[in-house]
Design an enzyme around this catalytic site. Structure first.
Site, mmCIF file in Angstrom:
data_model
loop_
_atom_site.group_PDB
_atom_site.id
_atom_site.type_symbol
_atom_site.label_atom_id
_atom_site.label_comp_id
_atom_site.label_asym_id
_atom_site.label_seq_id
_atom_site.Cartn_x
_atom_site.Cartn_y
_atom_site.Cartn_z
ATOM 1 N N SER A 22 15.299 -60.368 23.834
ATOM 2 C CA SER A 22 14.865 -59.236 23.018
ATOM 3 C C SER A 22 13.623 -58.545 23.576
ATOM 4 O O SER A 22 13.390 -57.371 23.271
ATOM 5 C CB SER A 22 14.593 -59.696 21.586
ATOM 6 O OG SER A 22 13.648 -60.748 21.555
ATOM 7 N N ASP A 77 5.203 -61.000 14.025
ATOM 8 C CA ASP A 77 5.792 -60.806 15.358
ATOM 9 C C ASP A 77 4.660 -60.530 16.342
ATOM 10 O O ASP A 77 4.163 -59.404 16.443
ATOM 11 C CB ASP A 77 6.785 -59.648 15.343
ATOM 12 C CG ASP A 77 7.481 -59.475 16.691
ATOM 13 O OD1 ASP A 77 7.113 -60.182 17.647
ATOM 14 O OD2 ASP A 77 8.377 -58.618 16.794
ATOM 15 N N HIS A 98 6.880 -59.386 20.528
ATOM 16 C CA HIS A 98 7.326 -58.054 20.945
ATOM 17 C C HIS A 98 6.162 -57.064 20.875
ATOM 18 O O HIS A 98 5.065 -57.408 20.435
ATOM 19 C CB HIS A 98 8.493 -57.597 20.065
ATOM 20 C CG HIS A 98 9.651 -58.545 20.117
ATOM 21 N ND1 HIS A 98 9.817 -59.561 19.198
ATOM 22 C CD2 HIS A 98 10.676 -58.650 20.990
ATOM 23 C CE1 HIS A 98 10.912 -60.251 19.504
ATOM 24 N NE2 HIS A 98 11.447 -59.721 20.584
#
Length: 283
Positions: free
Chosen positions: A13, A254, A257
């Site tokens: 990802s 998160d 990312h």
């Protein structure tokens, strides 16, 4: 530089995060056509008609074949990796691309059983009798070696760029123990640790890239690096943190990312530089 070519990001990802940054930047010049999306939204293809340029994301957690252990129908987060066999989902596609940007790492921070020729040769994050214990760096090394060897074995003269490890910035815990990334400014040069595990992963990846480059030179292949590790160590302020809006995993931050727009956009400046250097391409 990429007119008439196909560029594919191969990886997890974070690779998709990189691709989305590039997609947003290029869309300021030309709106692409959304050509393909698989049922899980992991393999995507866009086409820029005016430039005859195709952009893809080829999803793979580990680059090699992996199978998750399931107990009573529930996922365990423990995987078995076949270090001699690349993940066929991306491997079948990569022979059709002109430029491949290969990356992976964050899935290796879990219990892994490592196999070669169907024989168990070791494991990561385990303490079991008669099984060799390795750190995640070894699993990363062998997975990248298998992936780059596969590309070297393809007949197409693909330019392959390895994107180095992108650090996370969890503080006061891990992703599932309350860790967060709430800083609002970058680190100073002297605040980052170039002796930590992040730099160790980069070292392993760069060594495997150089190994592949030596082999590929005899076959007319080009290998290079999109080296982002040092720059991104300095950007603890660039993650979505608590604002990532994931409806399935509320309550987690998160810090892996990167926000868009944000520091990740500089990866594509590095990408263009690497294409000029290793791909023999000029703007």
């Amino acid at each position: 530089m990429v007119r008439g070519k196909t560029l594919a990001f191969v990886g997890d990802s974070v690779a998709r995060n990189h691709m989305e940054s590039l997609l947003c930047l290029l869309s300021q010049e030309e709106t692409p056509v959304d050509v393909f999306k698989d049922s899980e939204d992991r393999f995507r293809t866009w086409y820029f008609r005016r430039h005859e340029f195709t952009l893809k994301i080829l999803w793979s957690k580990f680059l090699v074949m992996a199978k998750e252990e399931v107990i009573n129908g529930s996922s365990t987060g423990t995987f078995s990796l076949n270090l001699n066999e690349v993940d066929g989902e991306w491997a079948r596609e990569v022979s059709t691309v002109d430029i491949a940007v290969v990356s992976s790492a964050h899935w290796f921070f879990r219990k892994l059983y490592l196999y070669e020729q169907k024989s168990l040769v070791g494991c990561v994050y385990c303490n079991e009798p008669n099984v060799t214990s390795y750190g995640p760096e070894h699993a990363v090394r062998m997975s990248f070696r298998a992936a780059l060897d596969h590309i070297n074995g393809c007949s197409r003269r693909t330019t392959t760029l390895l994107r180095t490890f992108s650090p996370a910035h969890f503080e006061n815990g891990t992703w599932d123990t309350g860790g967060a990334c709430a800083r609002t400014g970058p680190y100073e040069e002297g605040e980052i640790d170039l002796g930590g595990s992040e730099w160790g992963f980069r070292k392993v990846q760069m060594e495997e890239m150089e190994r592949a480059k030596v082999v590929g030179r005899e076959r007319g292949k080009r290998f290079g690096a999109v080296d982002v590790t040092r720059a991104m160590l300095m950007r603890p302020d660039g993650h979505p943190g608590e604002h990532w809006g994931n409806k399935w995993m509320r309550g987690y931050n998160d810090c892996v990312h990167w926000c868009l727009p944000g520091p990740i956009d500089v990866w594509n400046d590095f990408l263009m530089a690497a294409l000029r250097l290793e791909g023999g391409m000029n703007s």
